[in-house]
Design a protein around this motif. Structure first.
Motif, PDB file in Angstrom:
ATOM      1  N   ARG A 173       5.747  65.746  58.151  1.00  0.00           N
ATOM      2  CA  ARG A 173       5.421  65.491  56.754  1.00  0.00           C
ATOM      3  C   ARG A 173       6.366  64.481  56.096  1.00  0.00           C
ATOM      4  N   ALA A 177       3.988  58.904  53.948  1.00  0.00           N
ATOM      5  CA  ALA A 177       4.216  58.528  52.556  1.00  0.00           C
ATOM      6  C   ALA A 177       3.348  59.327  51.594  1.00  0.00           C
ATOM      7  N   ALA A 179       2.109  62.453  52.086  1.00  0.00           N
ATOM      8  CA  ALA A 179       2.278  63.911  52.124  1.00  0.00           C
ATOM      9  C   ALA A 179       3.231  64.333  51.007  1.00  0.00           C
ATOM     10  N   PRO A 180       2.948  65.448  50.381  1.00  0.00           N
ATOM     11  CA  PRO A 180       3.785  65.824  49.231  1.00  0.00           C
ATOM     12  C   PRO A 180       5.165  66.299  49.669  1.00  0.00           C
ATOM     13  N   SER A 181       6.144  66.027  48.813  1.00  0.00           N
ATOM     14  CA  SER A 181       7.492  66.531  49.041  1.00  0.00           C
ATOM     15  C   SER A 181       7.790  67.712  48.129  1.00  0.00           C
ATOM     16  N   GLU A 182       7.075  67.768  47.008  1.00  0.00           N
ATOM     17  CA  GLU A 182       7.261  68.875  46.068  1.00  0.00           C
ATOM     18  C   GLU A 182       5.988  69.718  46.034  1.00  0.00           C
ATOM     19  N   PHE A 183       6.188  70.988  45.862  1.00  0.00           N
ATOM     20  CA  PHE A 183       5.054  71.893  45.782  1.00  0.00           C
ATOM     21  C   PHE A 183       5.045  72.536  44.399  1.00  0.00           C
TER      22      PHE A 183
ATOM     23  N   PRO B  38       9.600  57.296  54.177  1.00  0.00           N
ATOM     24  CA  PRO B  38       9.342  56.893  52.787  1.00  0.00           C
ATOM     25  C   PRO B  38      10.104  57.769  51.798  1.00  0.00           C
ATOM     26  N   GLN B  39      10.486  57.152  50.693  1.00  0.00           N
ATOM     27  CA  GLN B  39      11.152  57.915  49.632  1.00  0.00           C
ATOM     28  C   GLN B  39      10.116  58.708  48.858  1.00  0.00           C
ATOM     29  N   LYS B  40      10.509  59.928  48.486  1.00  0.00           N
ATOM     30  CA  LYS B  40       9.576  60.780  47.754  1.00  0.00           C
ATOM     31  C   LYS B  40      10.262  61.403  46.556  1.00  0.00           C
ATOM     32  N   GLY B  42      10.449  62.938  42.732  1.00  0.00           N
ATOM     33  CA  GLY B  42       9.521  63.759  41.960  1.00  0.00           C
ATOM     34  C   GLY B  42      10.244  64.355  40.770  1.00  0.00           C
ATOM     35  N   ASP B  44      10.848  67.455  39.959  1.00  0.00           N
ATOM     36  CA  ASP B  44      11.806  68.514  40.311  1.00  0.00           C
ATOM     37  C   ASP B  44      13.020  67.949  41.025  1.00  0.00           C
ATOM     38  N   LYS B  45      12.743  67.026  41.930  1.00  0.00           N
ATOM     39  CA  LYS B  45      13.830  66.477  42.732  1.00  0.00           C
ATOM     40  C   LYS B  45      14.787  65.673  41.876  1.00  0.00           C
TER      41      LYS B  45
END
Lengths: 210, 125
Positions: A173, A177, A179-183, B38-40, B42, B44-45
């Protein structure tokens, strides 16, 4: 569709190894580095945390796996060990901490409570498994699991990391790019958490009648 | 002159090597992120880290700190003790100039103590 990766000839590789020349792939060395430096989040919820602490101490020595560096900040952690009962009051915090961890991140759900609610499954205030909100990589049964079980979960996770491809459609995941990183963090509703589960990571098991 | 040995060349080489040593890992990490990972970011982050709870309110509030008074008084007694001991040991062998200098120093500290006393810091409430 999977693209067949060009592999080095096994005989040539063995021949080189006899001469003291070791060859590897970028993917192999990347995963080798990652699997031997999994830093867990310093995060205990209930009695399973005592076993987790025991696993990190001298007798069971989690440091053998490069995972003794328990980080007090999610910013520096790779692994979340959900060690204990996740109450519904605590669930949003657990999900938020998971969201705050940088990719790549992994989750070990430790013990009966974290995987299913355990002895408190019938309780009104206990989440019936943290895998309802975040993707769990390794589940450990037990109440509480012994430190050896946690070590086994670590080794299972290391095997999983070792086999993660760097490219291609099957890549994990954190390398995709889109795919979510936060849920989504659940909110406190009138009677229950809203939503009660995240359908993208968990679906209610279908009852099959014979 | 061509072929001549320049001792400063070493420094130039060392500077270039040091800069490369410092920046090469950063460059490699950047290239790796561009190619593979890739950078993600958000909401929350990027939020302020606070034990999983959402941070509330403003961090830029007035915070009444009265600790400085204890700090000052501690300094008075602490420094006084450190200087009084050698002063007492060497007292019989001191000249008039050294004696006056130390008395002036002590009076300065006593002045601070008197100021704290008048301010009412020493009264236990």
């Amino acid at each position: 569709m999977t693209i067949e990766k060009p592999k080095m000839d096994e005989g040539l590789r063995n021949e080189l190894q006899k001469q003291g020349v070791f060859t590897t792939t970028l993917e192999g060395i990347y995963n080798w580095g990652r699997q031997n430096s999994v830093w867990p989040l310093q995060f205990g919820l209930a009695c399973c945390a005592i076993e987790m602490i025991a696993a990190s101490m001298a007798r069971y020595d989690l440091a053998r796996f490069g995972a003794e560096v328990f980080r007090p900040s999610p910013r520096q952690a790779d692994l979340m060990i959900v060690a204990g009962t996740v109450t519904k009051k605590m669930a949003p915090q657990v999900v938020r901490l998971y969201n705050q961890m940088p990719e790549p991140k992994y989750v070990i759900a430790m013990g009966a409570c974290a995987i299913s609610g355990g002895p408190f499954k019938q309780g009104y205030n206990v989440l019936k498994g943290i895998d309802r909100y975040i993707p769990v990589d390794v589940h450990i049964p037990g109440c509480p699991p012994r430190p050896e079980a946690l070590l086994h979960a670590f080794m299972t996770l290391q095997k999983k990391i070792e086999n993660q491809p760097l490219t291609g459609a099957n890549r994990p995941r954190h390398l995709q790019a889109d795919a979510p990183s936060e849920f989504p963090v659940p909110k406190f509703g009138v009677h229950d958490l809203e939503p009660p589960s995240n359908p993208t990571v968990w679906q209610s098991p279908k009852m099959v009648r014979a | 002159m061509p072929g001549e040995y320049n001792p400063y060349l070493f420094i130039v080489v060392m500077v270039v090597a040091a800069i490369a040593f410092a920046f090469a890992p950063l460059l490699l990490a950047w290239l790796w992120a561009r190619k593979f990972s890739p950078q993600k970011p958000g909401p929350d982050k990027n939020a302020t880290y606070e034990c999983g709870l959402e941070s509330k309110g403003d961090a830029w509030i007035h915070f009444k700190s009265e600790y400085y008074l204890y700090g000052i008084i501690f300094l008075i007694f602490d420094v006084e003790t450190i200087f009084l001991l050698p002063f007492a040991v060497a007292f019989t062998g001191l000249g008039a100039g050294a004696f006056i200098a130390l008395v002036v120093f002590l009076l300065l500290l006593v002045w601070g103590l008197a100021w704290a006393w008048m301010k009412g810091v020493l009264t236990w409430r």
